[in-house]
Scaffold this active site. Structure first.
Site, PDB file in Angstrom:
ATOM      1  N   ARG A 287       0.826  -1.225   0.000  1.00 35.18           N
ATOM      2  CA  ARG A 287       0.000   0.000   0.000  1.00 35.18           C
ATOM      3  C   ARG A 287       0.853   1.264   0.000  1.00 35.18           C
ATOM      4  O   ARG A 287       0.340   2.353  -0.236  1.00 35.18           O
ATOM      5  CB  ARG A 287      -0.939  -0.009   1.214  1.00 35.18           C
ATOM      6  CG  ARG A 287      -0.232  -0.017   2.560  1.00 35.18           C
ATOM      7  CD  ARG A 287      -1.239  -0.076   3.715  1.00 35.18           C
ATOM      8  NE  ARG A 287      -0.588  -0.163   5.003  1.00 35.18           N
ATOM      9  CZ  ARG A 287      -0.216  -1.287   5.593  1.00 35.18           C
ATOM     10  NH1 ARG A 287      -0.428  -2.447   4.965  1.00 35.18           N
ATOM     11  NH2 ARG A 287       0.362  -1.288   6.777  1.00 35.18           N
ATOM     12  N   TYR A 288       2.147   1.125   0.301  1.00 31.44           N
ATOM     13  CA  TYR A 288       3.026   2.289   0.362  1.00 31.44           C
ATOM     14  C   TYR A 288       3.852   2.481  -0.907  1.00 31.44           C
ATOM     15  O   TYR A 288       4.449   3.537  -1.088  1.00 31.44           O
ATOM     16  CB  TYR A 288       3.985   2.169   1.545  1.00 31.44           C
ATOM     17  CG  TYR A 288       3.299   2.110   2.882  1.00 31.44           C
ATOM     18  CD1 TYR A 288       2.513   3.170   3.344  1.00 31.44           C
ATOM     19  CD2 TYR A 288       3.425   0.997   3.698  1.00 31.44           C
ATOM     20  CE1 TYR A 288       1.880   3.113   4.572  1.00 31.44           C
ATOM     21  CE2 TYR A 288       2.799   0.931   4.929  1.00 31.44           C
ATOM     22  CZ  TYR A 288       2.024   1.989   5.362  1.00 31.44           C
ATOM     23  OH  TYR A 288       1.402   1.931   6.580  1.00 31.44           O
ATOM     24  N   THR A 289       3.950   1.478  -1.745  1.00 30.15           N
ATOM     25  CA  THR A 289       4.830   1.550  -2.915  1.00 30.15           C
ATOM     26  C   THR A 289       4.034   1.646  -4.207  1.00 30.15           C
ATOM     27  O   THR A 289       2.846   1.299  -4.253  1.00 30.15           O
ATOM     28  CB  THR A 289       5.753   0.318  -2.971  1.00 30.15           C
ATOM     29  OG1 THR A 289       4.941  -0.871  -3.065  1.00 30.15           O
ATOM     30  CG2 THR A 289       6.621   0.235  -1.732  1.00 30.15           C
TER      31      THR A 289
END
Length: 751
Positions: A139-141
């Site tokens: 979800r962060y990349t």
């Protein structure tokens, strides 16, 4: 009530003997049938559909991920969240989001596992050279396809490869990707299947393309001229042996050494390691170096730390004053994974079957497969052009008499009869008639007609050219060479891994790596061992023992020496002093039976330095002495335990090590002693000899001690000297008994 009772009865276990018999029935089945029906399908699934790469260089998990990203328009479009990609990929790969994301991480540019990454990543994707630097959650990349993926999917919609249903039959996926370069050699791959594995090292893209071009031009060419060795994303240096590398190229199996790159800063006296082997991690190296420093095997290092930053990997080693950086690195290459071997096992799925192949054989298979893909593409284009020519030819017939065509259409009462009437009026088929019927009225002019006629001529030439290409292997090869040349121009790549000729590398012997210094060895009666340096011994010479324990023997040695430990189970253990930690007089020491993993109930009899040029006298309690060279315990392999090391007919009392002949004294429990000459004993070649009877003993007595004559404490050796063997010896006189006791006390006090 009856209904409730029935329900309760249904819940009770049945007592019907027939039903009980069915439940307890056991069906016997041969183990071979069980393996064939239950285990073999699983094994084949792992081999064919999971662990072994195919000729396009991808495993199914890689292929499903990249194709999903291609269909999401991530080749030309902007990046999207990795979680979105993972979710979409599950339509093709149902193995779970964690496995899919891990696959994406390895293919990403940020992770650095591949020389030619296929995923253009943004965010923390970890590092291949780090064990602890983990990647961020999906979800962060963000990610998209790298530009080179255009070469993976070129003409995929032109029937270049087969498509198959996904796991639930809701969509199609390619069985292979039509790569325009030999990705099977460019992308490093490792997989463990059932009963087999695959380990393919990556090669440089430019070198691989050039080698393939050379092979297409001349199948007998030397592949190593253009592609001399593998290339790794982590850099480093290959210790290059052309003969060994050629063997790997030919067989697809073998290994070659890879080592780190480093530089020395003389001002700060620091070694900086900035590239490490592909097979190891930075944390593993740091942990091993710390262990070597702690155990004293590498004394020149003061500190080591990880200084990796945004500029890349850097491991800094602080050297002590006067340390030679070259020697330190040679030691670390020898004792850590800063130099490691990369194993090769070029196992590839070809037509659904695993096969271990050499590099040239892989190129041959890839070229055959790629040529077939190009033929399918040419055939697809040929079919399209033939279909278009067919339409234009039909239109050409009508344009010769356009007024007649208009009249037919205008006079036709029903719309459904237009096509049949045109077919009948101009002798054309239904496809051509449909095409003509759809022509707009505005296009019925002279210019449009002339352009269509010119296009027909062009199409006929193109079709002829495609037909010639389809029937010419030489032309197909030319297309492959042109595509490979374009890849080299679009994506040039410099080599990252250097080559160092094997004969130019200075190899340190193990003896040069291990520090050599004097030490004193102590062994207690109960088997406790100490290795103490002279400095430590000078600070405290009083040895510590357990209650009831005391000194058995001691001798001076060096740290590089090897010792032989004799036990009461007719076994000899070979022990290197370098493997034992330096000790102090104030500690009990190391318990040898535990350290050497001796058998239960086995205890130490004695210990001697391993001088294989010397001769041994093994004294047994029955009065026999065996004489044989110490070299019988010298082994070429690094064996630590020698079973059946000496005769088991009597208990071993002492081992005397001699370098020149002399006199020795035996003492019995009867209070007798005998002095004999070692040259009177015949030297035996085998260690199993029972020995020669030296001392005659009465039934209830045995030999208790054996020492060199000059250390025996006997005042008059002539009295005890044997005239012939065996000898009963002589009873000890009081002065000899007293001197013996005084000598023992003096020896203990001196230690």
């Amino acid at each position: 009530m009856a209904k409730k009772k029935t329900e309760k009865e249904n819940k009770r276990p049945t007592s019907d003997p027939n039903v009980m018999g069915l439940q307890a029935q056991v069906v016997e089945q041969p183990i071979t049938q069980t393996l064939e029906t239950n285990y073999m399908p699983y094994a084949m699934s792992v081999i064919v559909s999971r662990a072994i790469p195919e000729i396009d260089g991808f495993k199914p998990s890689h292929r499903k991920l990249l194709y999903t990203m291609y269909k999401m328009n991530l080749l030309s479009g902007p990046r999207t969240k990795s979680a979105n990609i993972v979710g979409q990929t599950m339509r093709l790969n149902p193995h779970g989001d964690a496995a899919i994301y891990e696959t994406m991480v390895r293919l990403s540019k940020g992770n650095g596992a591949l020389l030619t990454p296929y995923v253009d990543s943004k965010g923390n994707f970890g590092k291949v050279y780090s064990r602890d630097m983990s990647y961020a959650a999906p979800r962060y990349t963000e990610a998209k396809l790298s530009p080179i993926c255009a070469e993976l999917f070129r003409d995929i919609d032109s029937d270049t490869v087969d498509f198959a249903d996904n796991y639930d039959g809701t969509m199609k996926e390619p069985t292979l990707l039509p790569t325009t370069f030999p990705n099977i050699l460019v992308a490093a791959n490792m997989g463990i299947a059932v009963g087999m594995a695959s380990q393919i090292c990556g090669f440089n893209l430019t070198e691989c393309c050039q080698a393939t071009i050379n092979y297409l031009n001349d199948p007998d060419c030397d592949i190593m001229q253009a592609m001399p060795a593998p290339d790794f994303a982590t850099g480093g240096e290959i210790i290059y042996d052309p003969a060994e590398m050629r063997k790997i190229y030919e067989t697809g199996r073998g290994s070659f050494p890879v080592r780190a790159r480093w530089r020395h800063d003389p001002k700060a006296n620091i070694i900086e390691i900035y590239e490490i082997p592909y097979t190891t991690k930075a944390e593993i190296i740091i942990d091993k170096v710390a262990e070597l420093v702690k155990t004293g095997k590498v004394k020149e290092i003061a500190d080591m730390r990880d200084e990796t930053d945004l500029n890349g990997l850097k491991l800094a080693i602080d050297l002590k004053k006067g340390a030679d950086p070259e020697l330190v690195m040679q030691k670390l290459f020898k004792m850590t994974s800063l130099q490691d071997n990369f194993p090769c096992n070029f196992n590839v799925l070809v037509h659904g079957y695993p096969k271990v192949m050499g590099v040239k054989e892989i190129l041959e298979e890839w070229c055959c497969w790629r040529m077939e893909s190009v033929r399918r593409r040419v055939a697809y284009d040929l079919g399209k052009k033939r279909d278009k020519l067919h339409l234009l030819q039909g239109m050409g017939k009508i344009l010769l008499d356009i007024d007649q065509a208009i009249r037919i259409i205008r006079e036709t009462e029903k719309e459904s009869d237009v096509v049949p009437n045109l077919m009948a009026g101009f002798d054309i088929d239904e496809v051509q008639a449909n095409y003509v019927a759809e022509i707009k009225l505005r296009n019925i002019n002279r210019e449009y007609i002339l352009k269509r006629l010119e296009e027909t001529e062009t199409l006929e030439k193109e079709i002829a050219d495609l037909e010639a290409t389809l029937n010419s292997t030489r032309r197909i090869k030319t297309i492959l060479i042109r595509e490979l040349t374009d890849v080299m121009k679009k994506y040039p790549m410099e080599r990252k891994t250097g080559l160092v000729m094997a004969h130019e590398v200075e190899q340190l012997d193990e003896e040069d790596i291990v520090p050599d210094y004097p030490c004193t060895v102590f062994l207690s009666q109960e088997g406790y061992f100490k290795k103490i340096t002279p400095q430590s011994l000078r600070m405290n010479a009083e040895q510590k023992y357990k209650d009831g324990d005391g000194l058995r023997l001691s001798f001076e040695a060096t740290n590089r020496q090897e010792v032989l430990v004799f036990t009461d189970k007719q076994q000899v253990y070979k022990m290197r002093l370098r493997d034992m930690e330096d000790s102090k007089a104030s500690v009990l020491g190391v318990y040898l039976p535990s350290r050497l993993s001796m058998d239960e109930g086995e205890s130490v009899v004695t210990m001697i330095p391993a001088d294989y040029e010397s001769v041994l006298l093994l004294v047994f309690d029955n009065g026999k002495v065996a004489k044989f060279p110490c070299s019988v315990y010298d082994t070429k392999t690094n064996r630590k335990r020698l079973t059946g090391a000496f005769s088991d007919k009597a208990a071993l009392v002492e081992v005397l090590q001699i370098r020149e002949e002399g006199e020795f004294a035996l003492f019995s429990s009867e209070g007798r002693a005998v002095v004999f000459r070692s040259e009177d004993l015949q030297l035996k070649a085998t260690r199993s000899t029972q020995g020669v009877a030296v001392m005659k003993l009465k039934v209830k007595y045995q030999v208790t001690r054996a020492v060199p004559a000059e250390e025996s404490g006997l005042q008059n050796r002539t009295r005890y000297r044997a005239k012939a063997l065996p000898s009963t010896g002589a009873l000890l006189r009081p002065e000899d008994r007293g001197e013996e006791q005084i000598t023992l006390l003096d020896d203990s006090a001196g230690i």
